[in-house]
Write an enzyme that holds these catalytic residues in place. Structure first.
Site, short mmCIF file in Angstrom:
data_model
loop_
_atom_site.label_atom_id
_atom_site.label_comp_id
_atom_site.label_asym_id
_atom_site.label_seq_id
_atom_site.Cartn_x
_atom_site.Cartn_y
_atom_site.Cartn_z
N ILE A 17 0.90 -1.21 -0.03
CA ILE A 17 0.19 0.05 0.11
C ILE A 17 0.80 1.34 -0.01
O ILE A 17 0.52 2.22 -0.52
CB ILE A 17 -0.95 0.03 1.11
CG1 ILE A 17 -2.41 0.92 1.02
CG2 ILE A 17 -0.42 0.07 2.52
CD1 ILE A 17 -3.00 0.48 -0.30
N SER A 39 12.13 1.21 6.55
CA SER A 39 12.07 -0.05 6.05
C SER A 39 13.00 -1.05 6.48
O SER A 39 14.25 -0.64 6.77
CB SER A 39 11.75 0.04 4.46
OG SER A 39 12.13 -1.21 4.07
N ARG A 40 12.64 -2.27 6.97
CA ARG A 40 13.60 -3.35 7.40
C ARG A 40 14.52 -3.77 6.24
O ARG A 40 15.43 -4.34 6.53
CB ARG A 40 12.90 -4.49 7.81
CG ARG A 40 11.92 -4.08 8.98
CD ARG A 40 11.08 -5.22 9.25
NE ARG A 40 10.40 -5.57 8.28
CZ ARG A 40 9.30 -6.51 8.01
NH1 ARG A 40 9.16 -7.61 9.15
NH2 ARG A 40 8.90 -6.72 7.04
N LYS A 93 -5.44 1.79 7.67
CA LYS A 93 -6.59 1.25 8.48
C LYS A 93 -6.22 -0.55 8.55
O LYS A 93 -5.36 -0.81 7.87
CB LYS A 93 -7.85 1.22 7.62
CG LYS A 93 -7.91 0.88 6.08
CD LYS A 93 -7.33 -0.23 5.43
CE LYS A 93 -8.13 -1.45 5.95
NZ LYS A 93 -7.89 -2.59 4.89
N ASP A 171 -10.40 -7.55 6.96
CA ASP A 171 -9.27 -6.46 6.33
C ASP A 171 -10.09 -5.76 5.28
O ASP A 171 -9.95 -4.23 5.31
CB ASP A 171 -7.99 -7.00 6.24
CG ASP A 171 -6.81 -6.07 5.33
OD1 ASP A 171 -6.01 -5.41 6.25
OD2 ASP A 171 -7.19 -5.64 4.18
P1 NAP Z 1 2.50 -5.36 2.97
O1 NAP Z 1 2.46 -5.30 1.62
O2 NAP Z 1 2.57 -6.75 3.73
O3 NAP Z 1 3.57 -4.30 3.58
C1 NAP Z 1 3.63 -4.05 4.94
C2 NAP Z 1 5.06 -3.57 5.29
O4 NAP Z 1 5.20 -3.42 6.61
C3 NAP Z 1 6.02 -4.70 4.92
O5 NAP Z 1 6.30 -4.69 3.60
C4 NAP Z 1 7.47 -4.29 5.78
O6 NAP Z 1 7.85 -3.20 5.18
C5 NAP Z 1 6.56 -3.39 6.95
N1 NAP Z 1 6.61 -4.44 8.04
C6 NAP Z 1 6.90 -3.99 9.30
N2 NAP Z 1 6.94 -4.86 10.36
C7 NAP Z 1 6.29 -6.05 9.72
C8 NAP Z 1 6.05 -7.15 10.39
N3 NAP Z 1 6.10 -7.54 11.62
N4 NAP Z 1 5.45 -8.04 9.38
C9 NAP Z 1 5.01 -7.58 8.10
N5 NAP Z 1 5.53 -6.37 7.64
C10 NAP Z 1 6.15 -5.67 8.48
O7 NAP Z 1 1.15 -5.08 3.51
P2 NAP Z 1 -0.01 -3.85 2.89
O8 NAP Z 1 -0.98 -4.56 2.01
O9 NAP Z 1 0.90 -2.82 2.39
O10 NAP Z 1 -0.59 -3.59 4.04
C11 NAP Z 1 -0.25 -2.60 5.09
C12 NAP Z 1 -1.45 -1.75 5.49
O11 NAP Z 1 -2.31 -1.15 4.81
C13 NAP Z 1 -2.54 -2.79 6.45
O12 NAP Z 1 -3.06 -2.27 7.47
C14 NAP Z 1 -3.41 -3.00 5.22
O13 NAP Z 1 -5.15 -3.31 5.82
C15 NAP Z 1 -3.62 -1.78 4.72
N6 NAP Z 1 -4.11 -1.62 3.15
C16 NAP Z 1 -3.89 -2.55 2.29
C17 NAP Z 1 -4.22 -2.31 1.07
C18 NAP Z 1 -3.99 -3.52 -0.12
O14 NAP Z 1 -4.45 -3.42 -1.01
N7 NAP Z 1 -2.89 -4.28 0.16
C19 NAP Z 1 -5.12 -1.35 0.92
C20 NAP Z 1 -5.59 -0.51 1.63
C21 NAP Z 1 -4.94 -0.37 3.30
P3 NAP Z 1 9.39 -3.24 5.08
O15 NAP Z 1 9.80 -4.52 4.65
O16 NAP Z 1 9.71 -2.03 4.24
O17 NAP Z 1 9.93 -2.93 6.70
#
Ligand code: NAP
Length: 313
Positions: A17, A39-40, A93, A171
């Site tokens: 996101i 970022s990690r 969110k 979610d």
């Molecule tokens: P994601 O692709 O898994 O990204 C989350 C990022 O958070 C990871 O890439 C990582 O970034 C970081 N992170 C730090 N601690 C972590 C841990 N313990 N486990 C996993 N990741 C960790 O997830 P996302 O889809 O972007 O979702 C993130 C948030 O945005 C959620 O709350 C989700 O509900 C919301 N969201 C997502 C979407 C969608 O379509 N995917 C849409 C709207 C809202 P680094 O590796 O850079 O540290």
């Protein structure tokens, strides 16, 4: 003429996101300047990058705001650290892993005189404000929410979403609840729920909720993550003035035989979030509406649970 400096913002968590939505919307908004990333394991060219948030806050006094794009399970500690370091905070969110931790953050932000913005991106879809305006003063007679999508398409390989606190199908489902609570002229609460858990996961893959308005009318919600092909994000409400239909996650709205809004699904929601964040920062106001998350918590509390087939990515 006073020229206002853009707000230096740090984006935390360079996942799906952050890259798909936050970075482009920050780049398009003159009120913000991407000052750092945290970022990690990733970085962006020409932007200071840090492995941890506390390190970034200490090194970058010109970072005035932090956008937390990490999973909900790790958000509280980061939000607290940023608020205590005197920064304004934007939360993706759902705003946290529990309702009480978000209430605690809200209190911390107030005490520290910082802005806390718990975002609900779907509320910025083009049809939401016109639907709310059309429904004002009308009686709700019943309704249906159908929020069915393909988890493999939207959350590829995301383990956190299947772990406790990751919400599973809530979610996306919480997005529907964020829209519903924004447009209804009355309050609703969960009356009953049924949750389907894959045998190998901690969070549900499908959920059916009966929401009740304060007047006792039922709004049935069907959340499912197993829908391949066309995706369905619809809210249909019966009113004393006829039906209102929101489709495309709220991007399109029709009611009373008229089209109220007609946009592409997902278009510009995050531009709306950053416009609102700039307004809140300038006004020194927080915005924390817990109702969508409360309904999810209530569904977990009231829900009857069944087990279904194991799910593999
Ligand atoms: P994601 O692709 O898994 O990204 C989350 C990022 O958070 C990871 O890439 C990582 O970034 C970081 N992170 C730090 N601690 C972590 C841990 N313990 N486990 C996993 N990741 C960790 O997830 P996302 O889809 O972007 O979702 C993130 C948030 O945005 C959620 O709350 C989700 O509900 C919301 N969201 C997502 C979407 C969608 O379509 N995917 C849409 C709207 C809202 P680094 O590796 O850079 O540290």
């Amino acid at each position: 003429m006073t020229v206002t400096e853009p707000i230096g913002i740090a984006v935390v968590g360079l996942g799906k996101i952050a890259r798909d939505q936050h970075l482009p919307s920050i780049a398009a908004n003159a009120s913000f300047r991407l000052a750092a990333t945290v970022s990690r394991n990733a970085s962006l060219p020409d932007v200071p990058s840090f492995a941890g948030l506390e390190e970034a806050l200490a090194a970058m006094p010109d970072v005035g705001a932090v956008a937390l794009c990490v999973p909900p399970q790790v958000r509280f500690g980061m939000a607290r650290a940023a608020l205590e370091a005197g920064r304004d905070v934007l939360l993706e969110k759902p705003p946290g892993a529990s309702v009480a931790e978000v209430m605690a953050l809200d209190r911390l932000a107030r005490d520290a005189g910082r802005v806390l913005y718990a975002t609900w991106h779907s509320r910025h879809a083009a049809g939401v404000a016109p639907a709310r305006d059309w429904l004002a003063g009308r009686r709700i007679l019943g309704g249906r929410i159908t929020w069915r999508e393909d988890v493999r398409r939207w959350h590829p390989g995301q383990d956190w979403i299947w772990q406790a606190g990751g919400l599973g199908v809530f979610d996306p489902g919480i997005n529907a609840l964020s829209v519903l609570t924004a447009i209804l002229p009355v309050e609703v609460f969960v009356g009953a729920a049924e949750l389907e858990f894959p045998a190998n996961r901690d969070t549900p893959i499908a959920a059916r909720l009966t929401l009740r308005t304060t007047e006792g009318q039922a709004i049935e919600a069907d959340f499912d993550w197993r829908q391949t092909g066309p995706q369905t994000w619809e809210i249909e409400l019966e009113t004393d003035a006829g039906p209102l239909l929101l489709t495309g996650g709220g991007a399109q709205a029709q009611a009373g035989g008229a089209v109220l809004a007609q946009a592409e699904a997902l278009a510009s929601e995050y531009d709306g979030i950053y416009a609102e964040f700039a307004r809140l920062v300038a006004a020194r106001e927080s915005a924390v509406d817990l109702r969508p998350q409360l309904h999810v918590a209530d569904a977990f509390m009231l829900g009857r649970r069944t087990q279904t087939d194991a799910f593999e990515d």
